[in-house]
Design a protein around this motif. Structure first.
Motif, PDB file in Angstrom:
ATOM      1  N   TRP A  12      34.948  51.501  33.719  1.00 50.90           N
ATOM      2  CA  TRP A  12      33.366  51.582  32.924  1.00 50.90           C
ATOM      3  C   TRP A  12      32.899  52.869  33.003  1.00 50.90           C
ATOM      4  CZ3 TRP A  12      35.920  47.815  35.758  1.00 50.90           C
ATOM      5  CH2 TRP A  12      36.025  46.564  35.519  1.00 50.90           C
ATOM      6  N   ASP A  62      30.461  47.608  28.685  1.00 48.22           N
ATOM      7  CA  ASP A  62      29.789  46.858  29.558  1.00 48.22           C
ATOM      8  C   ASP A  62      29.385  47.182  30.729  1.00 48.22           C
ATOM      9  OD1 ASP A  62      32.093  46.098  30.215  1.00 48.22           O
ATOM     10  OD2 ASP A  62      31.719  44.116  30.494  1.00 48.22           O
ATOM     11  N   ASP A  63      28.183  46.612  31.510  1.00 51.28           N
ATOM     12  CA  ASP A  63      27.997  47.135  32.838  1.00 51.28           C
ATOM     13  C   ASP A  63      28.994  46.350  33.726  1.00 51.28           C
ATOM     14  OD1 ASP A  63      25.504  48.240  32.129  1.00 51.28           O
ATOM     15  OD2 ASP A  63      24.320  46.523  32.194  1.00 51.28           O
ATOM     16  N   TYR A  64      29.516  47.337  34.674  1.00 53.18           N
ATOM     17  CA  TYR A  64      30.346  46.920  35.900  1.00 53.18           C
ATOM     18  C   TYR A  64      29.743  45.828  36.654  1.00 53.18           C
ATOM     19  CZ  TYR A  64      32.758  47.206  40.118  1.00 53.18           C
ATOM     20  OH  TYR A  64      33.713  46.718  41.011  1.00 53.18           O
ATOM     21  N   ARG A  65      30.394  44.967  36.812  1.00 52.88           N
ATOM     22  CA  ARG A  65      30.365  43.687  37.904  1.00 52.88           C
ATOM     23  C   ARG A  65      31.442  43.265  38.459  1.00 52.88           C
ATOM     24  NH1 ARG A  65      31.940  39.107  35.571  1.00 52.88           N
ATOM     25  NH2 ARG A  65      32.137  39.179  33.354  1.00 52.88           N
ATOM     26  N   ARG A  66      31.373  43.165  39.851  1.00 58.77           N
ATOM     27  CA  ARG A  66      32.598  42.757  40.614  1.00 58.77           C
ATOM     28  C   ARG A  66      32.793  41.247  40.331  1.00 58.77           C
ATOM     29  NH1 ARG A  66      32.347  43.169  46.538  1.00 58.77           N
ATOM     30  NH2 ARG A  66      34.693  42.435  46.457  1.00 58.77           N
TER      31      ARG A  66
END
Length: 81
Positions: A12, A62-66
């Motif tokens: 990301w 995109d935005d990082y998300r776990r």
């Protein structure tokens, strides 16, 4: 439903990265069924892997998300940070 499994490093813009397991299907309908069941994401090697480089990273925009829940699979509470 025949498929191949590949690994890719997703990176990301904020520097976070994770290893992803890709399930590659020749049939688009089979891929969609699999993706819908596991709430997966579409991956296009020519678009997402540094212009199709075999060993390139998956450059995410995109935005990082776990990923804690993925379809019927989930990360146990004890492993979450």
């Amino acid at each position: 439903m025949a498929f191949q499994v590949r690994q890719v490093q997703a990176v990301w813009p904020n520097g976070k990265y994770e290893s992803y397991r890709l399930h590659c299907f020749a049939d688009a309908a089979a891929a969609k069924t699999f993706r819908d069941h596991f709430a997966g994401e579409a991956f296009d090697p020519k678009r997402d892997r540094e212009n199709g480089k075999i060993r390139g990273s998956w450059r995410r925009t995109d935005d990082y998300r776990r990923i804690l829940d993925l379809g019927p699979l989930r990360v146990p509470e004890i492993l979450r940070s």
